[in-house]
Design an enzyme around this catalytic site. Structure first.
Site, PDB file in Angstrom:
ATOM      1  N   HIS A  73      41.304  93.893 -28.459  1.00  0.00           N
ATOM      2  CA  HIS A  73      42.156  94.692 -27.301  1.00  0.00           C
ATOM      3  C   HIS A  73      43.330  94.102 -26.842  1.00  0.00           C
ATOM      4  CE1 HIS A  73      43.300  97.668 -23.630  1.00  0.00           C
ATOM      5  NE2 HIS A  73      42.734  98.717 -25.046  1.00  0.00           N
ATOM      6  N   GLU A 117      47.000 100.304 -30.827  1.00  0.00           N
ATOM      7  CA  GLU A 117      47.403 100.106 -29.842  1.00  0.00           C
ATOM      8  C   GLU A 117      48.877  99.422 -29.557  1.00  0.00           C
ATOM      9  OE1 GLU A 117      43.596 101.174 -26.923  1.00  0.00           O
ATOM     10  OE2 GLU A 117      44.262  99.599 -27.135  1.00  0.00           O
TER      11      GLU A 117
END
Length: 251
Positions: free
Chosen positions: A95, A167
């Site tokens: 992430h 993302e």
């Protein structure tokens, strides 16, 4: 046909009692949701508690990170096998917040990806460019580097348990969302990179999620795109009704 995935990343939120309250609210709201894979990722300390609450439901449990070794003198770390033991089926790896705040690199992400896959977990492998990189027209270069580095050494068979989460860093927690066209352009490129690095069959089958301020208001437009197979949801996953609305995007 790729089965959509809606995953909720709770980040550093929810104590044990708050987590239980959230899942107990969520379970009845999504119990009849069909044709979608549902995942929630709480903090490490509540994994076992949430797992018990999710027994017999259609919601899968994920962790937010893992370490690349099974055991050893690594203070503060949690291994993939320990996550499996705690009841996880999925794990988020790479992430942007891990890359930004904790020094994750393509190399460490790759080691974690391999360890998690070989332990038997499905990985949510995160990639994405910063605002500066997008403004410098480096988006595709960055994405290809991250994908190439992240799946190095992963077999075609193991790739079946890889879910890619795109993302754009500039859209995480900012309220900004990539337009449907921007997201589709990136997802199409990502699928093309997988085809180039692996093969067309793997590229066609791999699921690619969009993450970055996904909300009930914008999920339908995103999910209508050909190469978007789901969402990795942050803030909107912390409220049962908003997350359920996203899960039930097709209704």
């Amino acid at each position: 046909m790729r089965k959509p995935v809606i995953a909720g990343n709770w980040k550093l939120y929810k104590t044990t009692s708050e987590a239980l309250e959230l899942v107990n609210e969520l379970i009845p709201l999504v119990k009849n949701a069909s044709g979608v894979e549902i995942v929630v990722a709480p903090v490490f300390t509540v994994l076992s508690t949430v797992k018990n609450a999710l027994k017999g439901t259609n919601i899968n449990l994920a962790a937010q990170d893992c370490f690349w070794d099974e055991q050893g003198a690594y203070t503060g770390e949690v291994s993939s096998t320990m996550l499996l033991d705690a009841g996880c089926s999925h794990v988020i790896i790479g992430h942007s917040e891990r890359r930004q705040f904790f020094g994750e690199t393509d190399e460490t992400v790759n080691k974690k990806n391999i360890a998690a896959l070989r332990a038997g977990l499905t990985i949510l492998f995160c990639i994405g460019e910063t605002l500066h990189e997008r403004e410098e027209n480096q988006t595709f270069t960055v994405l290809e580097r991250q994908i190439s580095g992240g799946i190095s050494g992963i077999t075609k068979d193991e790739l079946k348990n890889v879910i890619i989460a795109y993302e754009p860093v500039w859209a995480i927690g900012t309220g900004k969302t990539a337009t449907d066209d921007q997201a589709q352009e990136a997802h199409k490129f990502i699928r093309g990179v997988v085809a180039k690095l692996c093969d067309s069959e793997s590229a066609e089958n791999i699921r690619i999620l969009y993450g970055g301020s996904v909300k009930p208001e914008n999920v339908k437009g995103l999910m209508a795109q050909k190469d978007i197979d789901g969402a990795l949801v942050g803030g909107a996953s912390l409220k049962a009704d908003s997350f359920a609305h996203i899960v039930r995007f097709s209704e």
